[in-house]
Design a protein around this motif. Structure first.
Motif, PDB file in Angstrom:
ATOM      1  N   VAL A   4       0.842  -1.204   0.000  1.00 57.69           N
ATOM      2  CA  VAL A   4       0.000   0.000   0.000  1.00 57.69           C
ATOM      3  C   VAL A   4       0.873   1.248   0.000  1.00 57.69           C
ATOM      4  O   VAL A   4       0.610   2.199  -0.733  1.00 57.69           O
ATOM      5  N   MET A   5       1.894   1.275   0.823  1.00 59.23           N
ATOM      6  CA  MET A   5       2.776   2.438   0.902  1.00 59.23           C
ATOM      7  C   MET A   5       3.558   2.645  -0.394  1.00 59.23           C
ATOM      8  O   MET A   5       3.814   3.781  -0.780  1.00 59.23           O
ATOM      9  N   LYS A   6       3.943   1.559  -1.059  1.00 57.25           N
ATOM     10  CA  LYS A   6       4.641   1.696  -2.335  1.00 57.25           C
ATOM     11  C   LYS A   6       3.742   2.338  -3.375  1.00 57.25           C
ATOM     12  O   LYS A   6       4.177   3.177  -4.154  1.00 57.25           O
ATOM     13  N   HIS A   7       2.468   1.938  -3.394  1.00 51.21           N
ATOM     14  CA  HIS A   7       1.558   2.439  -4.416  1.00 51.21           C
ATOM     15  C   HIS A   7       0.972   3.798  -4.058  1.00 51.21           C
ATOM     16  O   HIS A   7       0.812   4.646  -4.927  1.00 51.21           O
ATOM     17  N   TYR A   8       0.627   3.999  -2.804  1.00 54.32           N
ATOM     18  CA  TYR A   8      -0.114   5.190  -2.419  1.00 54.32           C
ATOM     19  C   TYR A   8       0.635   6.105  -1.456  1.00 54.32           C
ATOM     20  O   TYR A   8       0.074   7.083  -0.979  1.00 54.32           O
ATOM     21  N   GLY A   9       1.878   5.840  -1.195  1.00 52.07           N
ATOM     22  CA  GLY A   9       2.647   6.625  -0.229  1.00 52.07           C
ATOM     23  C   GLY A   9       2.738   8.093  -0.603  1.00 52.07           C
ATOM     24  O   GLY A   9       2.509   8.976   0.232  1.00 52.07           O
ATOM     25  N   ASN A  10       3.051   8.375  -1.860  1.00 53.82           N
ATOM     26  CA  ASN A  10       3.176   9.768  -2.293  1.00 53.82           C
ATOM     27  C   ASN A  10       1.829  10.479  -2.242  1.00 53.82           C
ATOM     28  O   ASN A  10       1.752  11.644  -1.840  1.00 53.82           O
ATOM     29  N   ALA A  11       0.766   9.814  -2.635  1.00 53.78           N
ATOM     30  CA  ALA A  11      -0.557  10.428  -2.607  1.00 53.78           C
ATOM     31  C   ALA A  11      -0.984  10.719  -1.169  1.00 53.78           C
ATOM     32  O   ALA A  11      -1.556  11.774  -0.892  1.00 53.78           O
TER      33      ALA A  11
END
Length: 56
Positions: A4-11
């Motif tokens: 989850v953090m890899k995919h949505y961390g920046n958002a």
């Protein structure tokens, strides 16, 4: 969680930063905040000096 953090961390980080900036902006622009107080003082001073120049 790592996926989850890899995919949505920046958002997620962008949303947190925008919420923090929004909270700061709302706090600064409240009627008794420092921005509103400075603006009121500037307008009062300006119109006071203009009326003194007009002699009223």
């Amino acid at each position: 969680m790592e996926q989850v953090m890899k995919h949505y961390g920046n958002a997620i980080l962008v949303i947190i930063v925008l919420l923090a900036l929004g909270a700061i902006l709302v706090a600064a622009l409240t009627s008794d905040g420092y921005v509103a107080t400075a603006f009121k003082e500037a307008l009062t001073g300006f119109f006071g000096r203009m009326s003194a120049l007009a002699g009223t």
